[in-house]
Design an enzyme around this catalytic site. Structure first.
Site, short mmCIF file in Angstrom:
data_model
loop_
_atom_site.label_atom_id
_atom_site.label_comp_id
_atom_site.label_asym_id
_atom_site.label_seq_id
_atom_site.Cartn_x
_atom_site.Cartn_y
_atom_site.Cartn_z
N ASP A 296 0.85 -1.15 0.10
CA ASP A 296 0.06 -0.07 -0.05
C ASP A 296 0.97 1.22 0.02
O ASP A 296 2.18 1.33 0.11
CB ASP A 296 -0.86 -0.07 1.18
CG ASP A 296 -0.47 0.14 2.60
OD1 ASP A 296 0.71 0.32 2.67
OD2 ASP A 296 -0.88 -0.22 3.49
N ASP B 29 -7.31 -7.76 1.57
CA ASP B 29 -6.23 -7.53 2.96
C ASP B 29 -7.12 -7.19 4.23
O ASP B 29 -7.90 -6.30 4.27
CB ASP B 29 -4.99 -6.75 2.66
CG ASP B 29 -5.40 -5.58 2.97
OD1 ASP B 29 -4.87 -4.97 3.92
OD2 ASP B 29 -6.08 -4.61 2.18
#
Length: 376
Positions: free
Chosen positions: A92, A271
């Site tokens: 990310d 996730d």
């Protein structure tokens, strides 16, 4: 990166597909264990591969940038080699972590100035620098730098924030397109759909992201405190507008029930820290429901943790033994519970895939949502 859409469910928006990266194949729908700082907490890489059967894991740009730092990662040859993980990795952008530091960061058009949670040192992230950092980390899939709005927030704030995220995306894309990966393999950049819980903003954001024609797309800013039904409504809205031939990643979600419902709404990738974080606190997700292993009722329960799916730790260790380890604060408790929870999550999305292919996903999903959400 290539995505092949293999099967579509006739009674829902669920899909089964395959993502091909230079570090291997990912069968979707998929759950990605979170390895924030180059480690999935309490789990060896060997266990990730052979016990949990993870196909891709997640790293965090903010944490890896601060520790061990880019110099170490580059000297190691990237995160894959540094941590000994040969499969695909997604990072990310660090946006969520930076924006959660509300008392120690300043947002401008240029980027974000923030203070390290480790030592208070000051750092600056811009769309360009975040692309450079993720090039150095070397993940197969990297994320655009965005602002994650809090929940709740006013419409005007969400609109202004979305406009900034979209301008930043243009800068991320420009930097990505004019740079190369550092370790001899390809990286893919995913933009992120924001817009809080406002229907018009989410639709505008989804259309804007779809127009970028990137290799995959993400949905952010959900599972941040809003009711689950509102999260599902926004997800349903966005997947109607994102291109069907690209993978869709719902960031930070969630419970087993959340994941099953979102698969039914057309999401391919997930996730969440929940399976490992909750494991360390004694909460187990099982095929029959949720167990708080600290409860007295498990003290003399010598049955296996869960025999409903193939997992070595789940069938080998008893509930009584795991409770004893948990109450005694033994490190093995966190290891067993983390491997169990992650194995369950990966089994669950694999089962969803099988039922999509088989053609009976919707009734299976509805039955499983009821089972996995109840407290035992």
């Amino acid at each position: 990166m290539k995505f092949n859409l293999q099967h579509k469910d006739q009674a829902s928006k669920a899909r089964a597909g395959r993502i091909l990266t230079d570090h291997g194949e990912i069968q979707t729908p998929i759950f990605m264990p979170v390895g924030t700082a180059g480690s999935v907490k309490a789990v060896h890489q060997r266990e990730l591969t052979y016990d949990i059967k993870a196909q891709i894991i997640l790293g965090n740009t903010y944490h890896l940038y601060l520790r061990p730092g880019l110099q170490v990662l580059e000297a190691a040859g990237g995160l894959h080699k540094f941590m000994g993980w040969t499969g695909p990795i997604l990072t990310d952008s660090g946006g969520y972590q930076v924006f959660s530091l509300a008392d120690s960061r300043k947002i401008t058009e240029e980027g974000v100035m923030f203070q390290s949670h480790i030592d208070g040192s000051r750092h600056h992230f811009s769309p360009e620098s975040v692309m450079d950092v993720q090039r150095s980390i070397g993940a197969d899939i990297i994320m655009a730098f965005d602002e994650c709005t809090p929940y709740p927030c006013e419409w005007n704030y969400a609109k202004t924030s979305l406009a900034l995220t979209q301008r930043w995306l243009g800068r991320c894309k420009q930097r990505f397109d004019t740079t190369e990966g550092k370790y001899g393999y390809q990286q893919a950049l995913f933009p992120i759909v924001q817009g809080s819980t406002y229907k018009d903003l989410r639709q505008d954001a989804a259309r804007f992201v779809a127009d970028q024609d990137m290799e995959g797309n993400a949905i952010g800013g959900l599972s941040v405190g809003e009711p689950a039904e509102l999260m599902y409504e926004m997800t349903d809205l966005v997947t109607d507008l994102l291109p069907k031939e690209k993978p869709r990643y719902l960031m930070g979600v969630g419970t087993p029930a959340n994941i099953l419902e979102a698969i039914g709404l057309g999401i391919d990738m997930f996730d969440c820290v929940m399976p490992t974080r909750n494991a360390r606190n004694g909460m187990l997700f099982t095929t029959e429901g949720i167990i708080n292993i600290r409860n007295e009722k498990w003290k003399a329960d010598f049955s296996p943790i869960d025999t409903g799916f193939p997992s070595h730790v789940s069938s080998f260790y008893t509930r009584a033994y795991l409770r004893h380890l948990t109450i005694s604060k033994e490190m093995l408790a966190a290891q067993i519970a983390s491997i169990h929870n992650l194995s369950f999550y990966l089994w669950l999305v694999a089962q969803a895939r099988e039922h999509i292919i088989k053609g009976d996903f919707l009734p299976w999903k509805n039955a499983m949502v009821e089972k996995v959400g109840r407290r035992l």
